[in-house]
Design a protein around this motif. Structure first.
Motif, PDB file in Angstrom:
ATOM      1  N   THR A  62       0.819  -1.344   0.001  1.00  0.00           N
ATOM      2  CA  THR A  62      -0.111  -0.158  -0.077  1.00  0.00           C
ATOM      3  C   THR A  62       0.969   1.222  -0.120  1.00  0.00           C
ATOM      4  N   ASN A  81      -9.614  -5.067  -0.293  1.00  0.00           N
ATOM      5  CA  ASN A  81      -8.780  -4.124   0.094  1.00  0.00           C
ATOM      6  C   ASN A  81      -7.801  -3.475  -1.193  1.00  0.00           C
ATOM      7  N   LEU A 132      -8.188  -0.066  -3.421  1.00  0.00           N
ATOM      8  CA  LEU A 132      -7.166   0.831  -3.470  1.00  0.00           C
ATOM      9  C   LEU A 132      -6.515   1.243  -4.662  1.00  0.00           C
ATOM     10  N   THR A 149     -10.610   7.116  -0.410  1.00  0.00           N
ATOM     11  CA  THR A 149      -9.260   6.577  -0.086  1.00  0.00           C
ATOM     12  C   THR A 149      -8.747   6.355   1.174  1.00  0.00           C
ATOM     13  N   SER A 199      -5.230  12.211   0.982  1.00  0.00           N
ATOM     14  CA  SER A 199      -6.051  11.310   0.522  1.00  0.00           C
ATOM     15  C   SER A 199      -7.464  12.022   0.599  1.00  0.00           C
ATOM     16  N   LEU A 218      -7.632   3.044   3.350  1.00  0.00           N
ATOM     17  CA  LEU A 218      -6.484   3.135   3.961  1.00  0.00           C
ATOM     18  C   LEU A 218      -6.337   2.511   5.378  1.00  0.00           C
TER      19      LEU A 218
END
Length: 528
Positions: free
Chosen positions: A293, A330, A334, A443, A439, A447
Motif C-alpha cells: 500500500t 482492500n 485501493l 481513499t 487522500s 487506507l
C-alpha cells in the motif's frame, strides 16, 4: 559538601592573576580542586558589560598552565578532566562561550571531550530561553557530546538583570532534561548520558577526526580523576526516557514533519530512478497489506510529480492459496481509488502446475509451498515489466530485510525498492499520514481498513472462517520489539546486554524480561 560527594562540582568565581581579573569556573571533586578554567568570550553588548570587569582568558591560557591557590598549585587554562573507568572526558566553557562563532567546546570535543559543562549567568529576556536551548541542542549535536548547562537562579537576580535558573542536559542534539525556570526554590535535574552511544557516533563522524590545522597550537592538559564507587543503573532508576518506538517521533508535530519528509524522500528517489532509466511505466504487486500500500501511494505521487499518467502504473494483485476476501477487496478498492491500471492474475493454477512438475503434494504446507508462491508473483512482475518497459517497484520494508523475512529470489527482489529504509512500525504510521493528509474520503477509508488488517504474507490457506490464519507476529515476534532491537544494534552498535536493558526499561509492564530476551535472541539468530 564537595568533600563528601562522589560527584564533581563546578563553581563560578572571579579570579585574579597578575593584577587581571578573570571570570572562571573551578572544577572540584572529592574535596579537591582539580583545576580552574577561565572564560574566553566576554559579552559587551545589549546591556552586558563584562569587559568592564574581566579580561578574556584567551591569551593567558597560552602562557600559563598552573596557578597558586591557597597554598596549592592548581592546573589552570585549557583543561580536560578524564576518567578512564567510564571513558569520560569533560571540558568546561562558560556562559557566552557557547554563543561564539567557534565555541571553546568545539576545540574541547576535537581533543576528546565527550561531556561539556557550562556554568552560566545568562539573564532572561523574552525568547532567550528558546534561543539558549537551541544553542545547547546544536552544540551537543555538532560535537557529538553530552552538554550540561546550568544557569544562575532567581535569587541571584539584580536590579538590572533577572536570572531564571534554566538548566539543560542534552545529548547529541536531543534535550534529555530541562528545568522549569523562575522557581522560588533550589532545583536540580538528573539524566544519564550514554557515553557508549556517543563513542559510536564519533567513530562514524569523521569530522571529529579531521585535519584541523588551525588549532594545532592550542595545548590542553588532561587532569585525571576517579570515582569512589561504581555506579549501577537499573531499569527502576533510569532517569532518561526510553521510547518504545524509537523510529517514530512521539511529538505529534515532529512526527508529522518526519512522515512528510520520508514521503518526499521516497517520491524524489523514485522519480530520479525513473528519469535516469528513461522509463515512464512501473509495475507493482498489490496484496492489500501495509507495505505494498505504501509503495503504491509513493509510486502514484511520483507519477504525479513527473506529470505521467497514473494509468502507466501497472498494479497487479495476484491471489494465491492464502489470500482472504478482506485483503483482496482492500487491494482492488485501493487500486481503483488511485486510478492506476489494474490487473488480476490468479497464481494458483501456475503454482499447482509447478508443484506437479516437482512432484510436490499441494496439501503439504511447508516452506516450499510458501516460497514458490512468492517466486511466482515475482516472476509475473518481472516479466510484465520486461514486456511494457517498466520498473518493478519493490515493497519490502527495512524490518523484513533485516530479519530475512522475505523469499530469496522472490519478493526480496525488485528493480527499485521504495520501502527498504522504512521499518515496519513506521510503515503503518506513514500509511496513516497519507490517509490523513493526502487522500480523499474514499481513499482514506480504504487506507484505514488496511491499517487495521493483521500483518501476514498470506501464503497459507485461511482458517475455516475465511480469515487470515498466518499472522507474521505470531511466528516472528512483535515488530515493535524487533524494530527496537534494530534501531539500537545497527544504528548505535549496542551490545545485546545493553539492548535488553533498554528494552526492559521501555516495555516495562507490556512485555516481561523473559519474553523480550526470547525475541532478542531470535532477532540476532535471523539477523546474522
Amino acid at each position: 559538601m564537595v568533600r563528601f560527594t562522589p560527584s564533581r562540582a563546578i563553581v563560578g568565581l572571579p579570579f585574579s592573576v597578575s593584577d587581571k581579573l578573570y571570570n572562571c569556573a573551578a572544577v572540584l571533586h572529592r574535596g579537591k580542586l582539580l583545576g580552574i578554567v577561565p572564560k574566553i568570550f566576554l559579552p559587551d553588548y545589549k546591556g552586558l558589560d563584562e569587559k568592564r570587569w574581566f579580561v578574556s582568558g584567551s591569551e593567558i591560557c597560552n602562557d600559563l598552565y598552573e596557578i597558586k591557590f591557597i597554598d596549592h598549585t592548581v592546573p589552570f587554562g585549557k583543561l580536560l578532566f578524564r576518567n578512564d573507568q567510564y571513558d569520560i572526558t569533560m571540558g568546561v566553557e562558560i556562559a557566552e562561550d557557547l554563543c561564539s562563532i567557534i565555541p571553546p567546546s568545539s576545540y574541547l570535543a576535537l581533543r576528546g571531550a565527550n561531556i561539556i559543562a557550562n556554568p552560566s549567568a545568562s539573564s532572561e529576556s523574552v525568547g532567550k530561553a528558546q534561543y539558549r536551548k537551541k544553542l545547547v541542542e546544536q552544540q551537543s549535536a555538532r560535537c557529538n557530546c553530552g552538554y550540561i548547562y546550568a544557569e544562575a537562579g532567581v535569587f541571584e537576580s539584580t536590579t538590572d538583570m533577572v536570572f531564571g535558573g534554566h538548566c539543560l542536559i542534552a545529548e547529541n542534539g536531543v534535550i534529555l532534561k530541562e528545568s522549569e525556570r523562575f522557581q522560588r526554590k533550589s532545583s536540580i535535574i538528573y539524566s544519564e548520558i550514554d557515553i557508549e552511544r556517543l563513542a559510536h557516533e564519533r567513530r562514524s563522524n569523521l569530522n571529529l577526526s579531521g585535519d584541523y590545522k588551525y588549532d594545532l597550537d592550542k595545548k590542553y592538559r588532561i587532569i585525571e580523576f576517579n570515582f569512589i564507587k561504581n555506579f549501577v543503573i537499573s531499569s527502576n532508576n533510569l532517569e532518561r526516557n526510553i521510547e518504545q518506538h524509537p523510529f517514530i517521533p512521539s511529538d505529534p508535530f515532529t512526527r508529522n514533519e518526519c512522515c512528510k519528509e520520508i514521503f518526499h524522500i521516497q517520491t524524489a528517489s523514485l522519480a530520479k530512478r525513473l528519469e535516469h532509466t528513461g522509463s515512464r511505466k512501473a509495475v507493482i504487486g498489490i496484496s492489500g497489506g501495509l507495505d505494498s500500500t505504501l509503495a503504491l501511494l509513493v509510486t502514484a505521487k511520483t507519477f504525479d510529480l513527473l506529470g505521467i499518467s497514473r494509468k502507466n502504473i501497472e498494479a497487479v494483485t495476484m491471489p494465491g492459496f492464502g489470500t482472504t476476501d478482506l485483503t483482496y477487496t482492500n487491494a482492488m478498492k485501493l487500486m481503483k481509488a488511485l486510478n492506476v491500471s489494474v490487473r488480476e492474475i490468479d497464481i494458483k493454477p501456475a503454482c499447482l502446475q509447478h508443484m506437479k512438475d516437482l512432484g510436490l503434494d499441494p496439501n503439504e504446507h511447508d516452506i516450499t509451498y510458501e516460497n514458490l508462491q512468492a517466486r511466482e508473483r515475482t516472476q509475473i512482475l518481472m516479466d510484465l515489466a520486461n514486456k511494457i518497459g517498466g520498473l518493478v517497484v519493490g515493497t519490502g520494508d527495512l524490518s523484513e530485510l533485516a530479519l530475512g523475512w522475505a523469499t530469496y529470489n522472490g519478493d526480496h527482489m525488485s528493480m527499485y525498492s521504495v520501502n527498504c529504509g522504512v521499518p515496519k512500525t513506521l510503515v503503518k504510521i506513514m500509511v496513516k499520514w497519507v490517509a490523513d493528509n493526502l487522500s480523499d474520503d474514499i481513499t482514506k477509508k480504504i487506507l484505514y481498513n488496511i491499517i487495521d488488517t493483521p500483518i501476514s504474507p498470506e501464503l497459507l490457506p485461511p482458517d475455516k472462517h475465511g480469515s487470515i490464519s498466518q499472522k507474521t507476529e505470531d511466528t516472528l515476534g512483535p515488530y515493535e520489539l524487533h524494530d527496537f532491537f534494530l534501531f539500537y544494534s545497527v544504528g548505535y552498535g549496542m551490545t545485546p546486554k545493553k539492548i535488553l536493558f533498554l528494552a526492559n526499561t521501555a516495555f516495562k509492564g507490556k512485555y516481561d524480561s523473559d519474553t523480550i530476551k526470547k525475541w532478542l535472541k531470535y532477532f540476532y539468530k535471523r539477523f546474522f
